[in-house]
Scaffold this motif. Structure first.
Motif, PDB file in Angstrom:
ATOM      1  N   SER A   1      14.128  -0.561   5.135  1.00 23.14           N
ATOM      2  CA  SER A   1      14.242   0.900   5.142  1.00 23.14           C
ATOM      3  C   SER A   1      12.920   1.606   4.882  1.00 23.14           C
ATOM      4  N   ALA A   2      11.881   0.866   4.537  1.00 23.34           N
ATOM      5  CA  ALA A   2      10.570   1.488   4.325  1.00 23.34           C
ATOM      6  C   ALA A   2       9.923   1.934   5.636  1.00 23.34           C
ATOM      7  N   ARG A   3      10.434   1.458   6.756  1.00 22.63           N
ATOM      8  CA  ARG A   3       9.915   1.918   8.048  1.00 22.63           C
ATOM      9  C   ARG A   3      10.514   3.294   8.339  1.00 22.63           C
ATOM     10  N   VAL A   4       9.707   4.329   8.160  1.00 27.52           N
ATOM     11  CA  VAL A   4      10.234   5.681   8.307  1.00 27.52           C
ATOM     12  C   VAL A   4      10.130   6.195   9.734  1.00 27.52           C
ATOM     13  N   ALA A   5       9.222   5.617  10.510  1.00 27.17           N
ATOM     14  CA  ALA A   5       9.066   6.061  11.900  1.00 27.17           C
ATOM     15  C   ALA A   5       8.276   5.009  12.665  1.00 27.17           C
ATOM     16  N   ALA A   6       8.488   4.972  13.979  1.00 29.50           N
ATOM     17  CA  ALA A   6       7.736   4.071  14.849  1.00 29.50           C
ATOM     18  C   ALA A   6       7.499   4.785  16.170  1.00 29.50           C
ATOM     19  N   LEU A   7       6.290   4.683  16.676  1.00 32.44           N
ATOM     20  CA  LEU A   7       5.944   5.337  17.928  1.00 32.44           C
ATOM     21  C   LEU A   7       5.132   4.400  18.811  1.00 32.44           C
TER      22      LEU A   7
ATOM     23  N   GLY B   1       5.628  11.931   8.007  1.00 35.32           N
ATOM     24  CA  GLY B   1       5.846  11.546   6.619  1.00 35.32           C
ATOM     25  C   GLY B   1       5.386  10.164   6.223  1.00 35.32           C
ATOM     26  N   ALA B   2       4.735   9.454   7.117  1.00 35.22           N
ATOM     27  CA  ALA B   2       4.258   8.115   6.769  1.00 35.22           C
ATOM     28  C   ALA B   2       3.136   8.198   5.745  1.00 35.22           C
ATOM     29  N   ASP B   3       3.222   7.360   4.700  1.00 34.70           N
ATOM     30  CA  ASP B   3       2.130   7.310   3.723  1.00 34.70           C
ATOM     31  C   ASP B   3       1.230   6.098   3.954  1.00 34.70           C
TER      32      ASP B   3
ATOM     33  N   LEU C   1       0.801  -1.226   0.000  1.00 33.28           N
ATOM     34  CA  LEU C   1       0.000   0.000   0.000  1.00 33.28           C
ATOM     35  C   LEU C   1       0.837   1.281   0.000  1.00 33.28           C
ATOM     36  N   GLY C   2       2.079   1.189   0.438  1.00 36.54           N
ATOM     37  CA  GLY C   2       2.885   2.403   0.523  1.00 36.54           C
ATOM     38  C   GLY C   2       4.364   2.093   0.560  1.00 36.54           C
ATOM     39  N   SER C   3       5.177   3.150   0.617  1.00 36.89           N
ATOM     40  CA  SER C   3       6.631   2.989   0.642  1.00 36.89           C
ATOM     41  C   SER C   3       7.270   3.669   1.840  1.00 36.89           C
ATOM     42  N   ARG C   4       6.474   4.412   2.605  1.00 38.11           N
ATOM     43  CA  ARG C   4       6.964   5.077   3.818  1.00 38.11           C
ATOM     44  C   ARG C   4       6.016   4.668   4.957  1.00 38.11           C
ATOM     45  N   ILE C   5       6.417   3.633   5.663  1.00 40.83           N
ATOM     46  CA  ILE C   5       5.530   2.986   6.615  1.00 40.83           C
ATOM     47  C   ILE C   5       5.767   3.536   8.029  1.00 40.83           C
ATOM     48  N   GLY C   6       4.689   3.988   8.639  1.00 40.34           N
ATOM     49  CA  GLY C   6       4.728   4.399  10.042  1.00 40.34           C
ATOM     50  C   GLY C   6       4.177   3.273  10.897  1.00 40.34           C
TER      51      GLY C   6
ATOM     52  N   VAL D   1      -7.112   9.571   9.483  1.00 39.93           N
ATOM     53  CA  VAL D   1      -5.711   9.932   9.253  1.00 39.93           C
ATOM     54  C   VAL D   1      -5.369  10.224   7.799  1.00 39.93           C
ATOM     55  N   GLY D   2      -6.210   9.826   6.847  1.00 38.15           N
ATOM     56  CA  GLY D   2      -5.975  10.187   5.457  1.00 38.15           C
ATOM     57  C   GLY D   2      -4.963   9.325   4.729  1.00 38.15           C
ATOM     58  N   VAL D   3      -4.484   8.257   5.349  1.00 34.11           N
ATOM     59  CA  VAL D   3      -3.587   7.308   4.682  1.00 34.11           C
ATOM     60  C   VAL D   3      -4.095   5.894   4.992  1.00 34.11           C
ATOM     61  N   PRO D   4      -3.696   4.897   4.186  1.00 36.65           N
ATOM     62  CA  PRO D   4      -4.119   3.527   4.487  1.00 36.65           C
ATOM     63  C   PRO D   4      -3.633   3.075   5.862  1.00 36.65           C
ATOM     64  N   VAL D   5      -4.449   2.275   6.525  1.00 30.92           N
ATOM     65  CA  VAL D   5      -4.114   1.724   7.840  1.00 30.92           C
ATOM     66  C   VAL D   5      -4.182   0.207   7.753  1.00 30.92           C
ATOM     67  N   VAL D   6      -3.127  -0.458   8.193  1.00 29.63           N
ATOM     68  CA  VAL D   6      -3.063  -1.916   8.149  1.00 29.63           C
ATOM     69  C   VAL D   6      -3.202  -2.460   9.566  1.00 29.63           C
ATOM     70  N   ASP D   7      -4.264  -3.197   9.769  1.00 30.30           N
ATOM     71  CA  ASP D   7      -4.542  -3.851  11.045  1.00 30.30           C
ATOM     72  C   ASP D   7      -3.933  -5.250  10.984  1.00 30.30           C
ATOM     73  N   ALA D   8      -3.107  -5.599  11.966  1.00 27.35           N
ATOM     74  CA  ALA D   8      -2.358  -6.858  11.898  1.00 27.35           C
ATOM     75  C   ALA D   8      -3.259  -8.084  11.935  1.00 27.35           C
TER      76      ALA D   8
END
Length: 213
Positions: A131-137, A168-170, A108-113, A192-199
């Motif tokens: 490297s697609a993981r751009v941030a984690a919180l 910057g997460a898409d 779904l994206g290339s910059r994963i939060g 949030v305006g971006v795709p959300v992936v539920d595990a």
């Protein structure tokens, strides 16, 4: 088709045990059966609880294959404890929620939060995202799964998700299946305006595909 759901939080509350199975049945229309690991009251939230869970998953997987007539199994924990051992122990497909969510996020994206439970994102997720993981919180004040099931935990999770998008997460993904339990997906999908992936949802779809559905 029947999907076996392995829960890593110990509970004798039938409704709580079935939280993830219920989501899967409602969204995918397949049968589910859920069982939990023993002696994990706080689930998996650090190295010690991960190691304990890893040693138990294969045995439970074998029991569910033997007793429950499952076509595939889902380890419903984003850290995927015991996944390789379970795959070696049974003849049906076994998928992990974390690995499945990470793979779906990359579709779904290339910059994963990543919305985490711990300050160290599970290896099941980082090994796929790279490297697609751009941030984690981690949501403020959340240290273990039960912390999510409070008004403060839910609000902190929403705030952390919004921060990830601002960073910057898409695409967002949950690295904790407890976020499914609290209904976070429905809230974020509208906000949030971006795709959300539920595990849990991603893992269930992977399990159905693996079983030939």
């Amino acid at each position: 088709m029947r999907i076996g759901v392995i829960r890593v939080v110990t509970t004798d509350d039938g409704e709580r045990l079935d939280d993830h199975g219920r989501v899967i049945r409602e969204e995918l229309g397949v049968d589910t059966v859920s069982r939990c690991l023993p002696d994990q009251p706080d689930g998996v939230h650090d190295d010690a609880t991960f190691a304990l869970a890893s040693a138990k998953v294969a045995g439970l997987a074998a029991r569910m294959e033997r007793e429950d007539g499952v076509d595939a199994l889902l380890v419903s924990c984003a850290a995927d404890p015991g996944l390789s051992r379970a795959r070696a122990a049974v003849g049906v497909p076994v998928v992990g929620a974390g690995e499945s969510a990470a793979r779906r996020a990359l579709e779904l994206g290339s910059r994963i939060g990543v919305l985490d439970l711990t300050t160290r994102t599970p290896g099941s997720v980082t090994s796929v995202l790279g490297s697609a993981r751009v941030a984690a919180l981690v949501p403020e004040g959340v240290r273990r799964t039960r912390d999510l099931a409070t008004a403060a935990g839910f609000a902190a999770s929403v705030e952390a998700a919004e921060r990830l998008v601002a960073m910057g997460a898409d695409t967002l993904m949950f690295a904790c299946t407890g976020m499914t339990t609290i209904g976070l997906y429905a809230r974020l999908a509208d906000e949030v305006g971006v795709p959300v992936v539920d595990a849990v949802r991603a893992g269930a779809r992977a399990a159905v595909r693996a079983a030939g559905g």
